[in-house]
Each structure stands twice: as structure tokens, then as C-alpha cells.
Enzyme design. Sequence first.
Site, PDB file in Angstrom:
ATOM      1  N   CYS A   2       0.814  -1.412  -0.078  1.00 47.05           N
ATOM      2  CA  CYS A   2       0.004  -0.136   0.125  1.00 47.05           C
ATOM      3  C   CYS A   2       0.964   1.248  -0.062  1.00 47.05           C
ATOM      4  O   CYS A   2       1.911   1.479   0.509  1.00 47.05           O
ATOM      5  CB  CYS A   2      -0.891   0.101   1.283  1.00 47.05           C
ATOM      6  SG  CYS A   2      -2.113  -1.313   1.372  1.00 47.05           S
ATOM      7  N   ARG A  27       4.085  -0.470  -4.908  1.00 48.92           N
ATOM      8  CA  ARG A  27       3.722  -0.951  -3.347  1.00 48.92           C
ATOM      9  C   ARG A  27       2.554  -1.709  -3.338  1.00 48.92           C
ATOM     10  O   ARG A  27       2.210  -2.086  -2.279  1.00 48.92           O
ATOM     11  CB  ARG A  27       3.734   0.370  -2.331  1.00 48.92           C
ATOM     12  CG  ARG A  27       4.820   1.305  -2.481  1.00 48.92           C
ATOM     13  CD  ARG A  27       4.671   2.516  -1.408  1.00 48.92           C
ATOM     14  NE  ARG A  27       4.744   1.857  -0.036  1.00 48.92           N
ATOM     15  CZ  ARG A  27       5.648   1.853   0.729  1.00 48.92           C
ATOM     16  NH1 ARG A  27       6.895   2.023   0.166  1.00 48.92           N
ATOM     17  NH2 ARG A  27       5.505   1.347   1.894  1.00 48.92           N
ATOM     18  N   TRP A  76      -2.731  -2.911  -1.483  1.00 49.89           N
ATOM     19  CA  TRP A  76      -2.152  -4.096  -1.844  1.00 49.89           C
ATOM     20  C   TRP A  76      -3.255  -4.933  -0.684  1.00 49.89           C
ATOM     21  O   TRP A  76      -3.043  -4.790   0.352  1.00 49.89           O
ATOM     22  CB  TRP A  76      -0.744  -4.381  -1.549  1.00 49.89           C
ATOM     23  CG  TRP A  76      -0.340  -5.769  -1.835  1.00 49.89           C
ATOM     24  CD1 TRP A  76      -0.074  -6.496  -2.899  1.00 49.89           C
ATOM     25  CD2 TRP A  76      -0.282  -6.987  -0.772  1.00 49.89           C
ATOM     26  NE1 TRP A  76       0.538  -7.653  -2.897  1.00 49.89           N
ATOM     27  CE2 TRP A  76       0.393  -8.166  -1.659  1.00 49.89           C
ATOM     28  CE3 TRP A  76      -0.449  -6.986   0.449  1.00 49.89           C
ATOM     29  CZ2 TRP A  76       0.632  -9.430  -0.882  1.00 49.89           C
ATOM     30  CZ3 TRP A  76      -0.360  -8.200   1.245  1.00 49.89           C
ATOM     31  CH2 TRP A  76       0.290  -9.371   0.794  1.00 49.89           C
ATOM     32  N   ASN A 102      -1.541   2.589   5.542  1.00 51.71           N
ATOM     33  CA  ASN A 102      -0.617   1.630   5.174  1.00 51.71           C
ATOM     34  C   ASN A 102      -0.302   0.713   6.298  1.00 51.71           C
ATOM     35  O   ASN A 102       0.338   1.459   7.232  1.00 51.71           O
ATOM     36  CB  ASN A 102       0.529   2.095   4.227  1.00 51.71           C
ATOM     37  CG  ASN A 102       1.688   1.166   4.023  1.00 51.71           C
ATOM     38  OD1 ASN A 102       1.485  -0.181   3.831  1.00 51.71           O
ATOM     39  ND2 ASN A 102       2.739   1.629   4.132  1.00 51.71           N
ATOM     40  N   GLY A 103      -0.449  -0.537   6.185  1.00 50.42           N
ATOM     41  CA  GLY A 103      -0.225  -1.294   7.558  1.00 50.42           C
ATOM     42  C   GLY A 103      -1.248  -2.472   7.895  1.00 50.42           C
ATOM     43  O   GLY A 103      -2.406  -2.642   6.872  1.00 50.42           O
ATOM     44  N   GLU A 483      18.458 -17.322  -6.565  1.00 55.91           N
ATOM     45  CA  GLU A 483      18.152 -15.921  -6.827  1.00 55.91           C
ATOM     46  C   GLU A 483      17.516 -16.111  -8.415  1.00 55.91           C
ATOM     47  O   GLU A 483      16.342 -15.476  -8.572  1.00 55.91           O
ATOM     48  CB  GLU A 483      19.151 -14.849  -6.837  1.00 55.91           C
ATOM     49  CG  GLU A 483      18.744 -13.450  -7.338  1.00 55.91           C
ATOM     50  CD  GLU A 483      17.732 -12.785  -6.428  1.00 55.91           C
ATOM     51  OE1 GLU A 483      16.942 -13.317  -5.568  1.00 55.91           O
ATOM     52  OE2 GLU A 483      17.427 -11.646  -6.833  1.00 55.91           O
ATOM     53  N   LYS A 487      13.995 -15.120  -9.605  1.00 62.63           N
ATOM     54  CA  LYS A 487      13.822 -13.902 -10.536  1.00 62.63           C
ATOM     55  C   LYS A 487      12.877 -14.294 -11.720  1.00 62.63           C
ATOM     56  O   LYS A 487      11.882 -13.566 -12.246  1.00 62.63           O
ATOM     57  CB  LYS A 487      15.087 -13.607 -11.168  1.00 62.63           C
ATOM     58  CG  LYS A 487      15.781 -12.198 -11.308  1.00 62.63           C
ATOM     59  CD  LYS A 487      15.602 -11.137 -10.316  1.00 62.63           C
ATOM     60  CE  LYS A 487      14.422 -11.155  -9.064  1.00 62.63           C
ATOM     61  NZ  LYS A 487      15.041 -10.789  -7.860  1.00 62.63           N
ATOM     62  N   GLU A 490       8.959 -15.024 -10.452  1.00 63.47           N
ATOM     63  CA  GLU A 490       7.944 -14.127  -9.795  1.00 63.47           C
ATOM     64  C   GLU A 490       7.572 -13.085 -11.107  1.00 63.47           C
ATOM     65  O   GLU A 490       6.542 -12.498 -11.016  1.00 63.47           O
ATOM     66  CB  GLU A 490       8.638 -13.184  -8.867  1.00 63.47           C
ATOM     67  CG  GLU A 490      10.016 -12.423  -9.342  1.00 63.47           C
ATOM     68  CD  GLU A 490      10.517 -11.535  -8.152  1.00 63.47           C
ATOM     69  OE1 GLU A 490       9.723 -11.245  -7.105  1.00 63.47           O
ATOM     70  OE2 GLU A 490      11.704 -11.427  -8.111  1.00 63.47           O
ATOM     71  N   HIS A 506      18.111 -36.999  -5.160  1.00 66.69           N
ATOM     72  CA  HIS A 506      17.500 -37.562  -3.877  1.00 66.69           C
ATOM     73  C   HIS A 506      16.102 -37.354  -3.868  1.00 66.69           C
ATOM     74  O   HIS A 506      15.267 -37.393  -3.100  1.00 66.69           O
ATOM     75  CB  HIS A 506      18.034 -36.576  -2.679  1.00 66.69           C
ATOM     76  CG  HIS A 506      19.633 -37.207  -2.464  1.00 66.69           C
ATOM     77  ND1 HIS A 506      19.788 -38.336  -2.056  1.00 66.69           N
ATOM     78  CD2 HIS A 506      20.566 -36.361  -2.866  1.00 66.69           C
ATOM     79  CE1 HIS A 506      21.008 -38.595  -1.860  1.00 66.69           C
ATOM     80  NE2 HIS A 506      21.598 -37.379  -2.628  1.00 66.69           N
ATOM     81  N   LYS A 605       6.086  -4.271  -3.538  1.00 66.41           N
ATOM     82  CA  LYS A 605       7.788  -3.957  -3.329  1.00 66.41           C
ATOM     83  C   LYS A 605       7.965  -3.896  -1.795  1.00 66.41           C
ATOM     84  O   LYS A 605       8.943  -4.631  -1.686  1.00 66.41           O
ATOM     85  CB  LYS A 605       7.757  -2.751  -3.817  1.00 66.41           C
ATOM     86  CG  LYS A 605       9.442  -2.152  -3.910  1.00 66.41           C
ATOM     87  CD  LYS A 605      10.372  -2.910  -5.060  1.00 66.41           C
ATOM     88  CE  LYS A 605      11.745  -2.838  -4.712  1.00 66.41           C
ATOM     89  NZ  LYS A 605      12.549  -3.591  -5.504  1.00 66.41           N
TER      90      LYS A 605
END
Length: 610
Positions: A2, A27, A76, A102-103, A483, A487, A490, A506, A605
Site C-alpha cells: 500500500c 507498493r 495491496w 498502510n499497514g 535468486e 527472478k 516472480e 534424492h 515492493k
Amino acid sequence: MCGIIGYIGDNDVAPILLDGLERLEYRGYDSAGISTINRNGDIFTTKAKGKIEQLRKKVKSEYKDISTIGIGHTRWATHGKPSDRNSHPHMSMDGRFSVVHNGIIENFSELKADLQNEGVIFASETDTEVVAQLLAKLYDGDMRSTIMKTLKKLKGAYSLGILCKDFPNEIWAVRNASPLIIGLCENQNFLASDITAVVKYTKSIYQLDDGEFARLTRDNVEIFAPTGEKISKNIVKIDWDVSAAEKGGYQHFMLKEIMEEPEAIAKTISPRINDDNSINLDGINLTAEQIKNLKKICVVACGSAWHVGMVGKYVIEELTRIPVEVDLASEFRYRNPIIDENCLCIAISQSGETADTLAALREAKSRGARILSIVNVVGSTIANESDDVLYTWAGPEIAVATTKAYSTQLTLVYLLALYMAQALDKIDDKEYNEIINAIRSLPEQVASILEQKDEIKELAKRYAYLEHAYFIGRNLDYAVSLEASLKLKEISYIHSEAYAAGELKHGTISLIEEGTVVCALCCCDRLFEKTVSNIKEVAARGAETIAVISESSPNVQLECDHKIYVPSTHELIMPSLEVIPLQLMGYYIALARKCNIDKPRNLAKSVTVE
Ligand code: F6R
């Protein structure tokens, strides 16, 4: 997680809010909305599900009146699915207050039930609406005391922007464990989750601390301590330009940020390496004595920052022989970790606001550990709460998928490991100088890999319709494959997994079939032949194989479908080079699949909720 913005000044507020929200859209982008106070003193709110573009269309058709005060939000979703109804701003039932948040308000269910019992009718499923309704219930005609009474009831993390129709010439801002800045300008002032929303107008900001709140008018900003006393704050000057937060001709922020990596790395390392190769770690006060007393290092981080920690484990242990544990911050905080004052906790975070990393840091601190953080956003909560801070000088990172922050974090891990190794007398001059020189060469070497971008783009087209991918490697190559895999998945939505190359047989090798793509990272010369054997194993079962190889790789016969070469360097620094073509590969595959690269679905983000 947010983004919020607020403006008061002389100008038409709607375009300013919409522009700011576009800059904050990384965000969260489930829905957006704005509230303004119009000429006849009423609060007017417009909201729309979807991206800011949807809101822009609605504002164009609905806004007839010009206003010079307003707040805005890009969401978000946490409580309540994305919809017009659940979009912010949220109004109190009496129409007096409008709130952006936001939160997360953790005790919102109890508060909501109490308010409902008193007859309050809620218009949304969100936690935020509780704040608007509480403000209305506790309103006593004085905003400062009404806000203080309301905050006493709230538990959780919140930054808030508040409008009250009785005070049409002021906006109130509150910060508690969610980021918030106040932008200062002549005849106009702003509040925002992040500097990027206001840097176009001002480079002078106040950073509020937890529990503080502020009253913004056209000409003035007053800041209050949690106790309600007026306090003064230092103005912080931002040293980057608006162009840093714009695409500058690139199709996506992600590509721009990949192309900025040589410069970002240079900015991060140059001030820290002296001409005589000694390291100058500004911002850390960790003494040689304290380093000698360390029994353990624990790294806490999330996502890509955790992957940096995985590289750090290999590098720090190799150079210092201090045991390093790397924890996902969300696991660390609930696992009763064995930590004491002889432990150094390294928190890694681009945003400096990630809720789990912050909680893990606090957990380690409460057990006596010294906290050293590696952070990109100056003045962020994680930086503020650390004993020592190493800033990455990557500049603003806007694309949701991190690239330049990851790369600059890596360089600080190398420098820190070397610094500690020297303090412990665990490294001879020859190796020290070799590694420092390798770090110095990174900007140029990364730039040379970026020159191959068109070839990687061609190769990526081949994988546009891929369904599954595996990244394998050993040791540092494994840490980087984590990583590379993230990448790809996502931003392109291709299912992808990273495996330690020796672990594949295995169990997971049963998934390999004709055409499965396996990308093997083979830059660790010592283990090259071992990984080559693993490539043969998957190729024998029909996999299409890609190998990332250093130019100095041992002269072993390697048969695979595609080879990507990167320049050679000291083995411990190799992650910084091998990750680059894989960031590009992820980007170009997502581009070929026409994905929303800078804002992948369901992501945001800055993850300021647990
Ligand atoms: C992936 C990505 C995330 C972040 C993670 C931590 O590309 O960007 O996995 O690395 O959310 O964020 P920060 O570094 O802000 O703590």
C-alpha cells in the site's frame, strides 16, 4: 504494501495525487482511491478496483470541482478482496473523516465488533475503516486529542493520512511501524509512504518516527510526540534526482535497474575502498575486539535479500571461520533462536521496512545480539533500529523484482567479510588484495556482461512457453541459483525451482522429462566437474540444458544445449557476475510472455505486513 499520499497547497489536488499514486503503485496495485475536500466543505471520494489508470478515468468523469487538499491510496489487499468497496480512502459513517492507511490494524475485529454493537454500520471489509469510525466516535472537536485517543486503541502497524471536514485546511499524518515521510515545499506540503512520490516537488523531508504524528497546512508542518507535545525535527535532504525514479526511455524499470547495476555497484564500493586497498566501512562501529568475541553470525532477511545472506554464509565462513546461520526472517522470529551478546545479527533489506525482517531484528536485539543492517532506503526503520548500518547506494529501486539492490547488497557482504577477516588476522595480504581488486573490477565486468543483452534476449525467446524450469548449482552457485529461480518465477509466472546440484538425485530428478529446462550454474571452478556430471544426468533423461560458465572454467568436456559465458574473477566474488545474465534472462522471458514485469500479480515492493 500500500502507498499513501496527501497534499495541501494552492494547486489542483487530483492530478498531484494521481501522479504520486502512480509513483507509489509498485507498493500495491489492487485498487486505488482519493478523497478531497471540495468548495462546499464536503469530503468527496472516488475509488476504483485495479490500477491507477482505472482511477484516473473515474476521476476524469466524476471530478467537477477543483480542490487543493486531499489524500490518496494505492492498495495491496490484506483484509477484504480487491473491490471498489474495499478501496481506500475509507470514510466514517457520519462523513466527517476520511482515512488512508498502510499497514495492518491487528485488533480490528474486536474494535469493529464494539463499534457495530454501538450501531456503527461498516461499508467495507477492511481493517482501515475501523480507524475512520473510531475517529468519528472519539471526536471531541480537537484533532490532536481525537487522534491521540484513537491511537491508544489501535494495535498493529500503520501509517495514516487523515482528512476531517471540520478542518478543511489541514491534513493529519500518523506513523507507527509503517513508513511515512513529509515533503516540505513553499506554499504546499505533502505526506507520502515514500520519497519517490514527492521528489518531483521537493528534496526536503521530515522522517516521522514510530508513534509521532503531524499536522500539515499549506504553510506549515507541526510534529507531535506520542505524548502530544510539539517537537522539532531535522530536515533530511534527498540527494537523488527525480530522473532516478523514472524509466528514462526504458520499457520497464526492471531493465533500467539492471542496466544501472555497474553504476550502483561503483557507488556502493568506491567510497569504501581506499587507494591503499584498505576498507573504510562508514556507519559501522564494530571494533576489532568485538569481532574477535563473536561466536556466531546470524543473517535474517526475506526473499532475494535472504539469497544474499546465502551467498554471505559461504563468503563470511570461508574468510572469517565464524559460523554463519542464515534464517528466513519469518521463521527466525518464531523459532526461539539461540542468540546472545556474542552473536552479530546481520539484517539485509532493500526497503528497510520489511515487517518480518524488522521483527527478527528486534528478536535478536532482545536477546543481546548486536545488529548490523545492510539497507538501501536511508532512514528506514531497520536502519534506525540497528547498531551499525551499511547503506547500499543503489538509488531508488522501483521494479518489484529486485536487481540492483541485490547486487549492491552482495558487494557489501564481501567487504564486510573481508573487513572482519582482517580484524581476525585470518587473511594474508595476497588473497586480501586479490579479492579487493576483484571487487574493484565488478562495475566494468558487469557492464561487459550487459553488453550481451541482445544475445540473451534471443535465447530467452526460446523459453517463452516454458512451463517448468530448474536451476542447479553447488556452493556459491547454489546460492545464486536460488535468486535466478525466484527472478524467473516472480515475473514470468513460470514454475521454477532451485536445487543444490547434488541433491537433485534424492527425489526431484524424477520430474525431469523430455524438454524440461535445467539451467546449471557452473562458475565454481573447484566443483565444475561435479556439476558437469549433474548436467549429464539430467540431459540423459531428456532435459534441455543451459550452463552458465566462467571464462576460466576448467577444460572439461561440457555438452549442453546452450552456454552463457561470464568473465572470470575470484571464486568468492563470482555470484556478482553469474547472476547478471540470469536477471536478464528472467526479464526477457517475462517480456516475451507479455507479463506485467514491473508489477507482477499479487506482489508488492515493500512487504510491511507479516
Ligand atoms: C524479489 C524481491 C523480494 C524482496 C523481499 C525483501 O525480487 O524483491 O523477494 O527481496 O521482499 O524485501 P526487502 O529487501 O525490502 O526487505
